[in-house]
Design a protein around this motif. Structure first.
Motif, PDB file in Angstrom:
ATOM      1  N   GLY A 123      42.400  37.499  45.969  1.00  0.00           N
ATOM      2  CA  GLY A 123      41.943  38.722  45.325  1.00  0.00           C
ATOM      3  C   GLY A 123      41.180  38.502  44.029  1.00  0.00           C
ATOM      4  O   GLY A 123      41.115  39.405  43.189  1.00  0.00           O
ATOM      5  N   LEU A 124      40.582  37.331  43.871  1.00  0.00           N
ATOM      6  CA  LEU A 124      39.821  37.069  42.652  1.00  0.00           C
ATOM      7  C   LEU A 124      38.525  37.870  42.631  1.00  0.00           C
ATOM      8  O   LEU A 124      37.966  38.186  43.679  1.00  0.00           O
ATOM      9  CB  LEU A 124      39.483  35.579  42.550  1.00  0.00           C
ATOM     10  N   ASP A 125      38.052  38.144  41.439  1.00  0.00           N
ATOM     11  CA  ASP A 125      36.768  38.827  41.298  1.00  0.00           C
ATOM     12  C   ASP A 125      35.612  37.867  41.571  1.00  0.00           C
ATOM     13  O   ASP A 125      34.606  38.256  42.163  1.00  0.00           O
ATOM     14  CB  ASP A 125      36.607  39.400  39.883  1.00  0.00           C
ATOM     15  N   LEU A 126      35.761  36.617  41.122  1.00  0.00           N
ATOM     16  CA  LEU A 126      34.684  35.659  41.302  1.00  0.00           C
ATOM     17  C   LEU A 126      35.203  34.239  41.227  1.00  0.00           C
ATOM     18  O   LEU A 126      36.298  33.979  40.728  1.00  0.00           O
ATOM     19  CB  LEU A 126      33.598  35.854  40.237  1.00  0.00           C
ATOM     20  N   GLY A 127      34.385  33.350  41.754  1.00  0.00           N
ATOM     21  CA  GLY A 127      34.615  31.923  41.620  1.00  0.00           C
ATOM     22  C   GLY A 127      33.409  31.328  40.941  1.00  0.00           C
ATOM     23  O   GLY A 127      32.272  31.713  41.239  1.00  0.00           O
ATOM     24  N   LEU A 128      33.631  30.423  39.994  1.00  0.00           N
ATOM     25  CA  LEU A 128      32.520  29.742  39.353  1.00  0.00           C
ATOM     26  C   LEU A 128      32.978  28.402  38.814  1.00  0.00           C
ATOM     27  O   LEU A 128      34.131  28.232  38.444  1.00  0.00           O
ATOM     28  CB  LEU A 128      31.872  30.595  38.261  1.00  0.00           C
ATOM     29  N   PHE A 129      32.073  27.449  38.859  1.00  0.00           N
ATOM     30  CA  PHE A 129      32.353  26.096  38.393  1.00  0.00           C
ATOM     31  C   PHE A 129      31.023  25.382  38.240  1.00  0.00           C
ATOM     32  O   PHE A 129      29.995  25.868  38.696  1.00  0.00           O
ATOM     33  CB  PHE A 129      33.264  25.346  39.389  1.00  0.00           C
ATOM     34  N   THR A 130      31.053  24.236  37.589  1.00  0.00           N
ATOM     35  CA  THR A 130      29.847  23.425  37.478  1.00  0.00           C
ATOM     36  C   THR A 130      29.974  22.215  38.393  1.00  0.00           C
ATOM     37  O   THR A 130      31.066  21.786  38.742  1.00  0.00           O
ATOM     38  CB  THR A 130      29.623  22.922  36.033  1.00  0.00           C
ATOM     39  N   GLY A 139      20.427  30.059  35.760  1.00  0.00           N
ATOM     40  CA  GLY A 139      20.398  30.077  34.302  1.00  0.00           C
ATOM     41  C   GLY A 139      21.739  30.191  33.622  1.00  0.00           C
ATOM     42  O   GLY A 139      21.796  30.316  32.397  1.00  0.00           O
ATOM     43  N   ALA A 140      22.836  30.124  34.356  1.00  0.00           N
ATOM     44  CA  ALA A 140      24.157  30.301  33.754  1.00  0.00           C
ATOM     45  C   ALA A 140      24.678  28.993  33.181  1.00  0.00           C
ATOM     46  O   ALA A 140      24.507  27.927  33.769  1.00  0.00           O
ATOM     47  CB  ALA A 140      25.142  30.836  34.782  1.00  0.00           C
ATOM     48  N   VAL A 141      25.322  29.106  32.035  1.00  0.00           N
ATOM     49  CA  VAL A 141      25.951  27.969  31.369  1.00  0.00           C
ATOM     50  C   VAL A 141      27.411  28.324  31.161  1.00  0.00           C
ATOM     51  O   VAL A 141      27.726  29.393  30.632  1.00  0.00           O
ATOM     52  CB  VAL A 141      25.278  27.697  30.001  1.00  0.00           C
ATOM     53  N   LEU A 142      28.316  27.451  31.599  1.00  0.00           N
ATOM     54  CA  LEU A 142      29.734  27.655  31.330  1.00  0.00           C
ATOM     55  C   LEU A 142      30.068  27.033  29.980  1.00  0.00           C
ATOM     56  O   LEU A 142      29.674  25.901  29.698  1.00  0.00           O
ATOM     57  CB  LEU A 142      30.609  27.011  32.406  1.00  0.00           C
ATOM     58  N   ALA A 179      34.065  44.748  41.935  1.00  0.00           N
ATOM     59  CA  ALA A 179      33.789  44.662  40.498  1.00  0.00           C
ATOM     60  C   ALA A 179      32.974  43.413  40.178  1.00  0.00           C
ATOM     61  O   ALA A 179      32.052  43.451  39.369  1.00  0.00           O
ATOM     62  CB  ALA A 179      35.100  44.659  39.710  1.00  0.00           C
ATOM     63  N   GLY A 180      33.304  42.313  40.832  1.00  0.00           N
ATOM     64  CA  GLY A 180      32.556  41.076  40.628  1.00  0.00           C
ATOM     65  C   GLY A 180      31.121  41.215  41.088  1.00  0.00           C
ATOM     66  O   GLY A 180      30.183  40.836  40.370  1.00  0.00           O
ATOM     67  N   ARG A 181      30.936  41.767  42.285  1.00  0.00           N
ATOM     68  CA  ARG A 181      29.570  41.923  42.807  1.00  0.00           C
ATOM     69  C   ARG A 181      28.761  42.877  41.936  1.00  0.00           C
ATOM     70  O   ARG A 181      27.569  42.661  41.699  1.00  0.00           O
ATOM     71  CB  ARG A 181      29.612  42.409  44.257  1.00  0.00           C
ATOM     72  N   GLN A 182      29.405  43.910  41.432  1.00  0.00           N
ATOM     73  CA  GLN A 182      28.714  44.880  40.576  1.00  0.00           C
ATOM     74  C   GLN A 182      28.226  44.225  39.276  1.00  0.00           C
ATOM     75  O   GLN A 182      27.175  44.577  38.753  1.00  0.00           O
ATOM     76  CB  GLN A 182      29.651  46.051  40.259  1.00  0.00           C
ATOM     77  N   ALA A 183      28.981  43.245  38.784  1.00  0.00           N
ATOM     78  CA  ALA A 183      28.636  42.597  37.517  1.00  0.00           C
ATOM     79  C   ALA A 183      27.815  41.325  37.702  1.00  0.00           C
ATOM     80  O   ALA A 183      27.455  40.673  36.716  1.00  0.00           O
ATOM     81  CB  ALA A 183      29.915  42.268  36.762  1.00  0.00           C
ATOM     82  N   GLN A 184      27.485  40.958  38.914  1.00  0.00           N
ATOM     83  CA  GLN A 184      26.843  39.682  39.197  1.00  0.00           C
ATOM     84  C   GLN A 184      25.599  39.447  38.341  1.00  0.00           C
ATOM     85  O   GLN A 184      25.407  38.364  37.787  1.00  0.00           O
ATOM     86  CB  GLN A 184      26.483  39.593  40.675  1.00  0.00           C
ATOM     87  N   ALA A 185      24.753  40.429  38.202  1.00  0.00           N
ATOM     88  CA  ALA A 185      23.511  40.253  37.437  1.00  0.00           C
ATOM     89  C   ALA A 185      23.784  39.898  35.980  1.00  0.00           C
ATOM     90  O   ALA A 185      23.017  39.147  35.368  1.00  0.00           O
ATOM     91  CB  ALA A 185      22.657  41.513  37.523  1.00  0.00           C
ATOM     92  N   SER A 186      24.901  40.391  35.421  1.00  0.00           N
ATOM     93  CA  SER A 186      25.209  40.093  34.017  1.00  0.00           C
ATOM     94  C   SER A 186      25.602  38.628  33.812  1.00  0.00           C
ATOM     95  O   SER A 186      25.564  38.127  32.684  1.00  0.00           O
ATOM     96  CB  SER A 186      26.327  41.009  33.504  1.00  0.00           C
ATOM     97  N   PHE A 187      25.978  37.939  34.875  1.00  0.00           N
ATOM     98  CA  PHE A 187      26.345  36.528  34.777  1.00  0.00           C
ATOM     99  C   PHE A 187      25.124  35.610  34.860  1.00  0.00           C
ATOM    100  O   PHE A 187      25.175  34.473  34.412  1.00  0.00           O
ATOM    101  CB  PHE A 187      27.346  36.160  35.881  1.00  0.00           C
ATOM    102  N   GLN A 188      24.047  36.111  35.455  1.00  0.00           N
ATOM    103  CA  GLN A 188      22.847  35.293  35.576  1.00  0.00           C
ATOM    104  C   GLN A 188      22.194  35.120  34.204  1.00  0.00           C
ATOM    105  O   GLN A 188      22.196  36.036  33.388  1.00  0.00           O
ATOM    106  CB  GLN A 188      21.859  35.937  36.547  1.00  0.00           C
TER     107      GLN A 188
END
Length: 193
Positions: free
Chosen positions: A112-119, A138-141, A169-178
């Motif tokens: 049930g996570l909103d998103l997964g991200l890693f480098t 363009g994302a930097v962790l 919620a994750g998909r809705q915010a996706q653009a803000s992470f780019q």
């Protein structure tokens, strides 16, 4: 062949020893494979979940999923990330790593996570894409801590940020992470996951 999952601290000792040996093949440490098997690899606050691809008691590939709530663009998200993804030298090139990374992505969705991200290192981008992950342009962790940040775009690093957005919620915010700097802050042990 089966995929086994355990909280890192609850991984059976015989399997943990094998995982450490595989990790030492990929990333030799000062202490070597003789480090105490009960020494955690990750900060327990990140609730590490170890996933192992095992055949007849032999670990072929392993990874850990780390979990953390993050705040981005003023909103809270439950996030997970891959860490210490490794396949034994003898088992490489057979698709085992891809199978495990795909299973980890499915596990994050089921959690049930909103998103997964890693480098990952740039040359591994295609590998992760083949397992369902996408580059987050363009994302930097920002790892480490707020007092001692550890950004993924620091000199000498050649990293890309991989992601997937699971919840509405994750998909809705996706653009803000780019094209953004994402404050992950997993701590001093797991500077980046």
């Amino acid at each position: 062949m089966q995929i086994l999952s355990f909280p890192e601290a609850a991984t059976p000792a015989d399997l943990r020893v094998q995982v450490r040996e595989i990790q030492e093949q990929a990333w030799p440490s000062e202490s070597g494979p003789d480090a105490p098997v009960d020494t955690p690899t990750h900060d327990p606050a990140l609730r590490p979940l170890s996933m192992l691809l095992v055949e007849e008691g032999t670990v072929l590939a392993a990874l850990d999923i780390l979990f953390k709530e993050i705040v981005h663009a003023g909103r809270r998200f439950s996030a997970g990330g891959l860490s210490t993804v490794v396949t034994s030298k003898q088992a490489r090139g057979r698709g085992y790593g891809r199978q495990l990374v795909t299973a980890a992505r499915e596990r994050m969705i089921a959690q049930g996570l909103d998103l997964g991200l890693f480098t990952c290192d740039r040359p591994l981008q295609a590998f992760y894409e083949s397992a369902g992950w996408r580059v987050l342009p363009g994302a930097v962790l920002i790892g480490g801590t707020p007092q001692t940040p550890f950004p993924s775009d620091q000199p000498g690093f050649d990293k890309v940020t991989m992601s997937d957005f699971f919840s509405a919620a994750g998909r809705q915010a996706q653009a803000s992470f780019q094209h953004s700097r994402i404050e992950l802050y997993p701590g001093e042990i797991d500077k980046l996951w």
